[in-house]
Design a protein around this motif. Sequence first.
Motif, PDB file in Angstrom:
ATOM      1  N   HIS A  31     -14.437 -19.317 -14.645  1.00 27.62           N
ATOM      2  CA  HIS A  31     -13.101 -18.794 -14.948  1.00 27.62           C
ATOM      3  C   HIS A  31     -12.997 -17.444 -14.261  1.00 27.62           C
ATOM      4  CE1 HIS A  31      -9.781 -16.928 -17.184  1.00 27.62           C
ATOM      5  NE2 HIS A  31      -9.353 -18.176 -17.333  1.00 27.62           N
ATOM      6  N   LEU A  32     -12.221 -17.370 -13.182  1.00 26.13           N
ATOM      7  CA  LEU A  32     -12.236 -16.204 -12.316  1.00 26.13           C
ATOM      8  C   LEU A  32     -11.645 -14.967 -12.987  1.00 26.13           C
ATOM      9  CD1 LEU A  32     -11.243 -18.021  -9.017  1.00 26.13           C
ATOM     10  CD2 LEU A  32     -13.497 -17.141  -9.643  1.00 26.13           C
ATOM     11  N   GLY A  33     -10.654 -15.158 -13.839  1.00 27.46           N
ATOM     12  CA  GLY A  33     -10.079 -14.006 -14.526  1.00 27.46           C
ATOM     13  C   GLY A  33     -11.080 -13.348 -15.452  1.00 27.46           C
ATOM     14  N   GLY A  34     -11.792 -14.156 -16.221  1.00 29.81           N
ATOM     15  CA  GLY A  34     -12.769 -13.618 -17.156  1.00 29.81           C
ATOM     16  C   GLY A  34     -14.158 -13.514 -16.587  1.00 29.81           C
ATOM     17  N   ARG A  35     -14.338 -14.038 -15.366  1.00 32.33           N
ATOM     18  CA  ARG A  35     -15.651 -14.045 -14.709  1.00 32.33           C
ATOM     19  C   ARG A  35     -16.717 -14.665 -15.609  1.00 32.33           C
ATOM     20  NH1 ARG A  35     -15.123  -7.933 -12.147  1.00 32.33           N
ATOM     21  NH2 ARG A  35     -13.675  -8.489 -10.471  1.00 32.33           N
ATOM     22  N   VAL A  36     -16.344 -15.789 -16.191  1.00 35.74           N
ATOM     23  CA  VAL A  36     -17.244 -16.512 -17.089  1.00 35.74           C
ATOM     24  C   VAL A  36     -17.685 -17.801 -16.408  1.00 35.74           C
ATOM     25  CG1 VAL A  36     -17.464 -17.655 -19.330  1.00 35.74           C
ATOM     26  CG2 VAL A  36     -16.128 -15.546 -19.124  1.00 35.74           C
ATOM     27  N   VAL A  37     -18.986 -18.036 -16.384  1.00 36.94           N
ATOM     28  CA  VAL A  37     -19.552 -19.219 -15.756  1.00 36.94           C
ATOM     29  C   VAL A  37     -20.100 -20.140 -16.837  1.00 36.94           C
ATOM     30  CG1 VAL A  37     -21.204 -20.073 -14.050  1.00 36.94           C
ATOM     31  CG2 VAL A  37     -20.242 -17.777 -13.811  1.00 36.94           C
ATOM     32  N   HIS A  38     -19.772 -21.415 -16.749  1.00 36.52           N
ATOM     33  CA  HIS A  38     -20.327 -22.355 -17.721  1.00 36.52           C
ATOM     34  C   HIS A  38     -20.587 -23.700 -17.064  1.00 36.52           C
ATOM     35  CE1 HIS A  38     -15.931 -22.922 -17.962  1.00 36.52           C
ATOM     36  NE2 HIS A  38     -16.206 -24.179 -18.271  1.00 36.52           N
ATOM     37  N   ALA A  39     -21.618 -24.374 -17.569  1.00 37.24           N
ATOM     38  CA  ALA A  39     -21.945 -25.713 -17.096  1.00 37.24           C
ATOM     39  C   ALA A  39     -21.011 -26.714 -17.735  1.00 37.24           C
ATOM     40  CB  ALA A  39     -23.396 -26.047 -17.422  1.00 37.24           C
ATOM     41  N   LEU A  40     -20.645 -27.738 -16.968  1.00 34.80           N
ATOM     42  CA  LEU A  40     -19.778 -28.793 -17.477  1.00 34.80           C
ATOM     43  C   LEU A  40     -20.579 -30.082 -17.621  1.00 34.80           C
ATOM     44  CD1 LEU A  40     -16.543 -28.285 -15.327  1.00 34.80           C
ATOM     45  CD2 LEU A  40     -17.037 -27.392 -17.597  1.00 34.80           C
ATOM     46  N   PRO A  41     -20.215 -30.925 -18.572  1.00 35.29           N
ATOM     47  CA  PRO A  41     -20.882 -32.228 -18.677  1.00 35.29           C
ATOM     48  C   PRO A  41     -20.660 -33.020 -17.386  1.00 35.29           C
ATOM     49  CG  PRO A  41     -19.523 -31.778 -20.611  1.00 35.29           C
ATOM     50  CD  PRO A  41     -19.189 -30.728 -19.608  1.00 35.29           C
ATOM     51  N   SER A  42     -21.713 -33.635 -16.899  1.00 33.37           N
ATOM     52  CA  SER A  42     -21.604 -34.433 -15.688  1.00 33.37           C
ATOM     53  C   SER A  42     -22.591 -35.577 -15.765  1.00 33.37           C
ATOM     54  CB  SER A  42     -21.868 -33.579 -14.436  1.00 33.37           C
ATOM     55  OG  SER A  42     -23.139 -32.960 -14.502  1.00 33.37           O
ATOM     56  N   VAL A  43     -22.372 -36.555 -14.906  1.00 33.13           N
ATOM     57  CA  VAL A  43     -23.204 -37.755 -14.894  1.00 33.13           C
ATOM     58  C   VAL A  43     -23.922 -37.841 -13.556  1.00 33.13           C
ATOM     59  CG1 VAL A  43     -23.222 -40.276 -14.983  1.00 33.13           C
ATOM     60  CG2 VAL A  43     -21.703 -38.977 -16.501  1.00 33.13           C
ATOM     61  N   GLY A  44     -25.242 -37.938 -13.586  1.00 34.18           N
ATOM     62  CA  GLY A  44     -26.000 -38.055 -12.350  1.00 34.18           C
ATOM     63  C   GLY A  44     -26.010 -36.763 -11.563  1.00 34.18           C
ATOM     64  N   ALA A  45     -26.407 -36.871 -10.302  1.00 33.91           N
ATOM     65  CA  ALA A  45     -26.474 -35.715  -9.412  1.00 33.91           C
ATOM     66  C   ALA A  45     -25.102 -35.457  -8.807  1.00 33.91           C
ATOM     67  CB  ALA A  45     -27.501 -35.953  -8.313  1.00 33.91           C
ATOM     68  N   VAL A  46     -24.572 -34.264  -9.018  1.00 28.57           N
ATOM     69  CA  VAL A  46     -23.212 -33.917  -8.603  1.00 28.57           C
ATOM     70  C   VAL A  46     -23.182 -33.607  -7.105  1.00 28.57           C
ATOM     71  CG1 VAL A  46     -21.343 -32.249  -8.888  1.00 28.57           C
ATOM     72  CG2 VAL A  46     -22.610 -33.082 -10.891  1.00 28.57           C
TER      73      VAL A  46
END
Length: 693
Positions: free
Chosen positions: A116-131
């Motif tokens: 989130h560029l405004g808040g400069r917050v980085v978070h991992a998202l749920p994903s399946v397999g190798a992205v």
Amino acid sequence: MSVSYPRLAARTLRFTLGIPRNITVSPDGRTVRFIRTPDGVTRTGQLWEHDVASGTETILVDPLVLLGEAVEQLSAEERSRRERSRESAAGVVGYDVDETGRWACFTLSGKLWAVHLGGRVVHALPSVGAVIDPRLDPTGRFIAYASGGALRIIDVGGRDERVLVEPESPTEVWGQAEFIAAEEMERHRGFWWAPDGQSLLVERYDDAPVQTWHIADPEHPDLEPVAQRYPAAGTPNALVTLWHVGLDGTRRQVDWDRAAYEYLGRVTWNQHGAPVIQVLSRDQKSAQTLSVDIATGQTTVLRENRDAAWVELSSAPRFATDGSLITVEDVDGWRRVLRDGVAISPDGWQIRDIVDVFEDSVIATASHEPTAVQVVRLGFDGTLGEVTEGAALHGAVIGGPTTVIVRSGLEAVGTSVMVHQEDSAPTPIRVLAEPAPHEPVVHLIAAGERGLRTAVLFPNGHQRGSQRLPVLMDPYGGPHAQRVLASARAFLEAQWLADQGFCVIVSDGRGTPGRGHAWEREVLHGFSTVTLDDQVDALAAVAAAYPDDIDTDRVGITGWSYGGYLSALAVLRRPDVFHAAVAGAPVTEWRLYDTCYTERYLGDPNTQPEVYDDNSLLPLAAGLERPLMLIHGLADDNVVAAHTLRLSSALLAAGRPHTVLPLSGVTHMTPQEAVAENLKLLQVEFLREHLGA
């Protein structure tokens, strides 16, 4: 103990680490984002943000913080993708930003991450397999990514992860570029969002028709060979189709004459939501630019290009605000920018690429002199204004009122990245590259009657006329690649080689970019004659210019890939000129190289076998009279090791002594420090021994 140049070059990725890359500018021009490593020797890329008003830099993503003590893991698909794009860095190597400027996304260690560029917050998202290759929709609501042959989607907040389209067989892949597109057409993407974020164009390819080759690891015979689908010249390609896919998974195939136009070259959308694609015939003598009706999948021809040799794919079509189509095409001997089929760039300039399109003009990179690249403004009225000048390589990225200019020149090793805004002084973005251990002294000449752009380098401290030095030719020499450029960093290795006691000559012959239609097409069917003749001519011109400084009775040649082919060819065909050669990863039999590249220049081996015979090194093996060292990575999946092994077998059968240096576990690139260092030292020792340096 000081670090040797070859090891330092490998450690710094040829002194590119620490240079800002993947630069983007926000639409309002207030923010510049880029990837940069923390110094000139660390390969881990970080995502940074530069505030244009204040000039301050802020780190957005630090992979070491996100991963902690965990080691970065790459899938086989990601390793292959990086091999195709010649990517040797780690950490964040790419990212995407939505057009609202609210979100960015990237992949790290096979996982999906959002910022989130405004808040400069980085978070991992749920994903399946190798992205693979995550991309934000332009409105900043969803991220699409490829994984396991499928194309998947997720909300930027991490909700509703689901598959959009998935394969129905083991050879089918959605949302990724097939081997040929990535390796030879400079297209590394396999899906493209619509401007409204409601649908995508998605490539589907099926490798079922492609023959299977096996890449073994002889050092580890307990491991099974890796099966790879490789489309060699004259054999079937992957079946490539394009689909319009809605967010609910509904899909419609885009229809064009695939029998006539086998290759999907470029895909783009205009701002009004109408897609345009470029397709190319298998023989590459015909290309079409097509508009796509997404409601029906039908296409309409906008532009058609034909060429007796081949049509050059260039940057994707763009659109001006008035809807006019902007393309780059070869017209009257010049690579030009066209607006609705009418050239707007003048004689004397070879267009390299389009940077951006505005209401009344196009910003492009172009060459007036082939060794330099400028940024120019091309008015729709036919006027040209130079944004940059001087003997250097320039590039640009634009957003709103902000332009970032990247420059590398001959006067000193180094790259500058400057942020320009109207009515204010430019400000720099920090470059953290490792200082080069030496500064190349490059003499550029236009050699011979063809004006071959040629660089000549002598050992540091060499006094003109003091001694006649052995010569080392150091070409690439093949089409689609340029070595002689107005950038000092490009000659760091050449200067190091010169300092080992050689006069080093680097020459760009016919077929290389930046000199126009006829120049590039001189190599048609003539690799073994045209490109070698130009190296001979360059040597003769340098000998005439420096008669008391070089010894033409002691001439070596070295190169990698096409340069390896040219080096081996030189001692096989012209032992009267070349006295020793080192050939790295050489193509020795063009029937073993891929369809798109090889057939473009040599035609179809099934209908023109004599052309392939004339350009093969194998029939020349019995004539070897000079020392030849062959080097090959056994894990190379581009120029497979069979090239070197077949030439070696032919030489052995003819009783011709030669040296073979196999590199276990090494691909077409050699980024490992110890391998790169010792490999270069062994080459120099071999050349010194046989040239009396």
